[in-house]
Design a protein around this motif. Structure first.
Motif, PDB file in Angstrom:
ATOM      1  N   TRP A 102       5.411   4.996  -2.350  1.00 45.95           N
ATOM      2  CA  TRP A 102       4.731   6.002  -3.185  1.00 45.95           C
ATOM      3  C   TRP A 102       3.860   5.344  -4.241  1.00 45.95           C
ATOM      4  CZ3 TRP A 102       3.906  10.480  -1.298  1.00 45.95           C
ATOM      5  CH2 TRP A 102       4.875  11.179  -0.563  1.00 45.95           C
ATOM      6  N   VAL A 105       0.724   4.475  -2.557  1.00 42.92           N
ATOM      7  CA  VAL A 105      -0.077   5.687  -2.326  1.00 42.92           C
ATOM      8  C   VAL A 105      -0.773   6.112  -3.617  1.00 42.92           C
ATOM      9  CG1 VAL A 105       0.037   8.153  -1.768  1.00 42.92           C
ATOM     10  CG2 VAL A 105       1.265   6.496  -0.357  1.00 42.92           C
ATOM     11  N   ASN A 106      -0.037   6.099  -4.726  1.00 46.31           N
ATOM     12  CA  ASN A 106      -0.663   6.456  -6.010  1.00 46.31           C
ATOM     13  C   ASN A 106      -1.853   5.556  -6.303  1.00 46.31           C
ATOM     14  OD1 ASN A 106       1.101   8.543  -6.657  1.00 46.31           O
ATOM     15  ND2 ASN A 106       2.510   7.219  -7.770  1.00 46.31           N
ATOM     16  N   ILE A 109      -4.916   6.240  -3.924  1.00 42.25           N
ATOM     17  CA  ILE A 109      -5.660   7.448  -4.286  1.00 42.25           C
ATOM     18  C   ILE A 109      -6.441   7.206  -5.578  1.00 42.25           C
ATOM     19  CG2 ILE A 109      -5.435   9.856  -5.030  1.00 42.25           C
ATOM     20  CD1 ILE A 109      -4.772   9.756  -2.132  1.00 42.25           C
ATOM     21  N   GLU A 110      -5.813   6.508  -6.530  1.00 38.55           N
ATOM     22  CA  GLU A 110      -6.487   6.207  -7.800  1.00 38.55           C
ATOM     23  C   GLU A 110      -7.756   5.389  -7.565  1.00 38.55           C
ATOM     24  OE1 GLU A 110      -5.878   7.324 -10.761  1.00 38.55           O
ATOM     25  OE2 GLU A 110      -7.492   6.131 -11.676  1.00 38.55           O
ATOM     26  N   HIS A 111      -7.728   4.550  -6.533  1.00 36.64           N
ATOM     27  CA  HIS A 111      -8.871   3.677  -6.261  1.00 36.64           C
ATOM     28  C   HIS A 111      -9.716   4.175  -5.093  1.00 36.64           C
ATOM     29  CE1 HIS A 111      -6.370   1.114  -8.869  1.00 36.64           C
ATOM     30  NE2 HIS A 111      -7.555   0.773  -9.343  1.00 36.64           N
ATOM     31  N   ASP A 112      -9.716   5.476  -4.883  1.00 35.43           N
ATOM     32  CA  ASP A 112     -10.655   6.113  -3.956  1.00 35.43           C
ATOM     33  C   ASP A 112     -10.465   5.735  -2.500  1.00 35.43           C
ATOM     34  OD1 ASP A 112     -11.748   7.604  -5.990  1.00 35.43           O
ATOM     35  OD2 ASP A 112     -13.470   6.311  -6.300  1.00 35.43           O
ATOM     36  N   PHE A 113      -9.217   5.507  -2.102  1.00 29.71           N
ATOM     37  CA  PHE A 113      -8.878   5.516  -0.682  1.00 29.71           C
ATOM     38  C   PHE A 113      -8.287   6.892  -0.368  1.00 29.71           C
ATOM     39  CE2 PHE A 113      -9.266   1.140  -1.748  1.00 29.71           C
ATOM     40  CZ  PHE A 113      -9.792   0.542  -0.612  1.00 29.71           C
ATOM     41  N   ASP A 114      -8.364   7.264   0.907  1.00 27.60           N
ATOM     42  CA  ASP A 114      -8.005   8.631   1.298  1.00 27.60           C
ATOM     43  C   ASP A 114      -6.950   8.611   2.405  1.00 27.60           C
ATOM     44  OD1 ASP A 114     -10.383   9.239  -0.294  1.00 27.60           O
ATOM     45  OD2 ASP A 114     -11.541   8.755   1.499  1.00 27.60           O
ATOM     46  N   PRO A 115      -5.806   7.998   2.157  1.00 24.64           N
ATOM     47  CA  PRO A 115      -4.822   7.846   3.237  1.00 24.64           C
ATOM     48  C   PRO A 115      -4.162   9.163   3.632  1.00 24.64           C
ATOM     49  CG  PRO A 115      -3.840   7.218   1.134  1.00 24.64           C
ATOM     50  CD  PRO A 115      -5.310   7.447   0.866  1.00 24.64           C
ATOM     51  N   THR A 116      -3.716   9.208   4.871  1.00 19.19           N
ATOM     52  CA  THR A 116      -2.780  10.237   5.288  1.00 19.19           C
ATOM     53  C   THR A 116      -1.387   9.703   4.986  1.00 19.19           C
ATOM     54  OG1 THR A 116      -4.215  11.220   6.927  1.00 19.19           O
ATOM     55  CG2 THR A 116      -1.850  11.409   7.328  1.00 19.19           C
ATOM     56  N   VAL A 117      -0.581  10.528   4.327  1.00 15.61           N
ATOM     57  CA  VAL A 117       0.703  10.072   3.792  1.00 15.61           C
ATOM     58  C   VAL A 117       1.828  10.660   4.636  1.00 15.61           C
ATOM     59  CG1 VAL A 117       2.159   9.987   1.750  1.00 15.61           C
ATOM     60  CG2 VAL A 117      -0.338   9.917   1.507  1.00 15.61           C
ATOM     61  N   PHE A 177       3.843  -3.440  -9.173  1.00 12.03           N
ATOM     62  CA  PHE A 177       5.091  -2.672  -8.979  1.00 12.03           C
ATOM     63  C   PHE A 177       6.216  -3.365  -9.735  1.00 12.03           C
ATOM     64  CE2 PHE A 177       8.825  -1.544  -6.189  1.00 12.03           C
ATOM     65  CZ  PHE A 177       8.846  -0.190  -6.511  1.00 12.03           C
TER      66      PHE A 177
ATOM     67  N   LYS C  68       0.542  14.054   6.020  1.00  2.00           N
ATOM     68  CA  LYS C  68      -0.327  14.897   5.199  1.00  2.00           C
ATOM     69  C   LYS C  68      -1.621  14.170   4.849  1.00  2.00           C
ATOM     70  CE  LYS C  68      -0.322  18.163   1.497  1.00  2.00           C
ATOM     71  NZ  LYS C  68      -0.529  19.456   2.145  1.00  2.00           N
ATOM     72  N   THR C  70      -5.172  13.319   3.023  1.00  2.00           N
ATOM     73  CA  THR C  70      -5.857  13.515   1.753  1.00  2.00           C
ATOM     74  C   THR C  70      -7.103  14.357   1.998  1.00  2.00           C
ATOM     75  OG1 THR C  70      -4.972  11.485   0.819  1.00  2.00           O
ATOM     76  CG2 THR C  70      -7.025  12.289  -0.131  1.00  2.00           C
ATOM     77  N   ASP C 114     -12.141   7.897   4.253  1.00  2.00           N
ATOM     78  CA  ASP C 114     -11.090   7.658   5.238  1.00  2.00           C
ATOM     79  C   ASP C 114     -10.497   8.980   5.734  1.00  2.00           C
ATOM     80  OD1 ASP C 114     -11.381   4.926   4.222  1.00  2.00           O
ATOM     81  OD2 ASP C 114     -10.052   5.539   2.589  1.00  2.00           O
ATOM     82  N   PRO C 156       0.108  12.138  -5.228  1.00  2.00           N
ATOM     83  CA  PRO C 156      -1.247  12.104  -5.761  1.00  2.00           C
ATOM     84  C   PRO C 156      -2.215  12.868  -4.861  1.00  2.00           C
ATOM     85  CG  PRO C 156      -0.800  10.072  -4.596  1.00  2.00           C
ATOM     86  CD  PRO C 156       0.487  10.859  -4.599  1.00  2.00           C
TER      87      PRO C 156
END
Ligand SMILES: [Fe+3]
Ligand SMILES: [Fe+3]
Lengths: 279, 120, 279, 120
Positions: A102, A105-106, A109-117, A177, C68, C70, C114, C156
């Motif tokens: 997680w 993932v945070n 997203i904060e750095h403009d990647f768009d992953p599927t989680v 982390f 899920k 983004t 992405d 996020p």
């Protein structure tokens, strides 16, 4: 802070899993390939990483075209393997990890990647064969695994430069982390091969050697290839180099290669293996 | 728009339009992850193709085990591999079928490009 | 080249669909809300767009936590609606579009987005309610729809700035598509509302007005909010503003507002409606 | 790591750790998209909760229709809305339940913040 202690590249083809299932490691066809792994197993045995981030691609077990991610990252407590339709034995569940997952993932997203989680996915040979190779007898359940799945099937695929950037973002997330856990990163798949079309069977051992050299010394040079160029040079599935680039991105700084093996053909591929440590 | 498809010889680029064209075929082959689906296909191949709404061209390619034709009709090698597995073919068999070689000839072609092992 | 002829913002809450199912448009509760739509319907009737790009969020019909996205974009020839579990009537299949969809996907990947790419997904009220509002009697099947789904559920979530950038990339992709088709873009959802927690029921009509003003004159000001700030200011589901920002991003240059309506509360929300045209 | 959760009053941020905690509960509520699943739940609520592996706390919250407790146990409002629908509750009923108001009181609270319609 968590620490990336090393990076490993390895093939993940099903034929390897089938060879291990059948105990063929010492046969003439396979012995030079499997000879590449004892040094890596020893290093893993000494270092005892807590977590492995595994870059792989799904070959049609979980990620179908109905809803196909460019990048997918697992945040599940465990991952099952399953029947892939052509006879490789399934392996016991893989232990997952949720906290660092997680956190990554945070940061993505904060750095403009768009992953599927993903909180519940099956993992295929792209991830299970490397684990079986590193921990024979399926002795991998003590280690927590974070699967990171990259589309290598349907064009458009993420660019080599984007995959490298994904790795860099994950590497920085690991470094931020708050934990003293040790993390190893796997880049799986490759190298040159082509399964489909009248050009099926192409292997480019010279290019594979260039990849292994540049992955150590100048990974950004490799990120300048387009996927179309990789297809031309290394075959339609040569784009699996993208997982190696993502792994290398995680290592952030300079690395040294402490072990390498390369054998071709293994099944239809050039099979490379490396152990990289940060300088 | 320019069409740069297939600019690499002998390679059908599996891109968006091909994924659109091949959706039904790929969905059928994806179903072969499931053992019961594989059995159902074997019981009545044509009926199974119809169940997934394959085009006549796709269905003919399936019935004829014509891998190249399946690719031209939008088949993705990832799912076609599951069809090949159902037929008991490995990736060298499939390589041979696509390149007009026997499996042994295909393996010799692979070996000819090799390195390591007996290849020095 | 294809052309974006206008942008529309609208609420997408299920209560609207249920009100239409029951013929309640002219009742005291609903009449001021539905009064916002005839001017937009007239404009659509005159302009006859060939394609609608609809930014929406899935509320748990198709995109579950197992996997899920983004951002997800549809490339399917059609989309079905289905039972969502609480009684809104399903609507007939939505006509899809494959050529521009794939072109957009190519451009998104080229520009380091992405997306998850969807050839077979069900669409929920987030998309179907706006279509029903624009084309009463479900007379929408002549128009091709490209669904773009944004995660507004689990943090996020993509940042407002990232959603705006996604819209800009899609807008540029439309402009580079070799076709004379006319494209309309929908930003759906919002505005301020909160369904969960002891704070449920918050509406911030002042902020909603600011959003509608800034969306026209200075959308980048809105992109400076974080999602946490939007939750604080506009309620937990106020983050649906992200779909409006993505729509506005598509319009690229300056816009003028030719129509606006705002009514609150509609169900638990501030319900805004706008028709925007490029200058 | 700092924990900034719930920094907005009365709001449980549905983030990664909450999504981990609530997975079974959300999966159960997601199943309520299906009419047969809704019927099966109604026939035997406890058995249906057990089928999805709910924790004792989640199960108790479900049986008690305690929406806030479901959220604290990781429930996402998107799926809880489907549970509420199954119970015949609309979003104002749910708002009332969470805020200690009757539905009418909750609607009056909404109206008090309004604009347009009778609100000028
Ligand atoms: Fe592979
Ligand atoms: Fe919504």
């Amino acid at each position: 802070m968590a620490k990336i202690i090393g990076g490993i590249t390895t093939s993940h083809i099903p034929a390897i899993g089938i060879a291990m299932d059948r105990g063929l490691e010492d046969t003439p066809y396979w012995k030079d390939f499997f000879a590449g792994y004892p040094p890596i197993r020893e290093w893993l045995g000494e270092q005892k990483p807590d977590i492995a981030i595994v870059f792989y691609n799904d070959h049609g077990l979980e990620m179908f075209l109905d809803k196909k991610p460019t990048f997918a990252i697992g945040c599940a407590p465990s991952y099952d393997n399953a029947d892939e339709g052509w006879g490789i034995a399934t392996i016991p569940p893989v232990t997952g990890e949720t906290e660092l997952s997680w956190h990554i993932v945070n940061e993505l997203i904060e750095h403009d990647f768009d992953p599927t989680v993903c909180q519940d996915i099956k993992v295929d040979h792209g991830l299970t064969v490397p684990l079986s190779l590193m921990y024979p007898g399926h002795n991998y359940q003590h280690m927590k695994v974070i699967p990171v799945c990259i589309n290598c099937e349907r064009h458009p695929m993420p660019k080599p430069s984007r995959c490298y950037a994904l790795g860099q973002a994950i590497g920085k997330a690991v470094e931020s982390f708050d934990s003293d856990q040790k993390v190893v990163v796997f880049g799986t798949g490759g190298l040159s091969h082509q399964l489909d079309g009248e050009r099926a069977g192409i292997i480019n051992a010279d290019f594979d050697e260039e990849c292994m050299n540049k992955l150590v010394s100048d990974p950004e040079a490799l990120t300048r290839y387009s996927n179309d160029e990789l297809v031309e040079i290394a075959g339609a599935q040569g784009v699996e180099l993208n997982m190696w680039l993502a792994m290398r991105g995680c290592m952030l700084g300079k690395v040294r290669e402490v072990h390498r093996n390369y054998v071709a053909p293994i099944s239809n591929t050039g099979a490379g293996t490396q152990l990289l440590l940060n300088e | 728009m320019t069409d740069d498809k297939n600019k690499t010889w002998g390679t059908i680029k599996f891109d968006g339009p091909m994924a659109t064209k091949g959706y039904a075929l790929n969905k059928m082959c994806y179903s072969f992850n499931n053992a019961e689906a594989r059995e159902e296909f074997k019981q009545d191949e044509a009926a199974y193709c119809d169940k997934f709404g394959l085009t006549p061209e796709q269905k003919e390619a399936v019935i004829n085990r014509d891998i190249l034709a399946m690719e031209r009709e939008g088949g993705s090698i990832y799912y076609l591999a599951k069809f090949a597995g159902l037929l008991g073919l490995n990736v060298q068999d499939v390589g041979g079928l696509q390149t007009g070689r026997t499996t042994e000839e295909f393996q010799a072609y692979l070996d000819s490009q090799g390195r390591g092992k007996n290849n020095g």
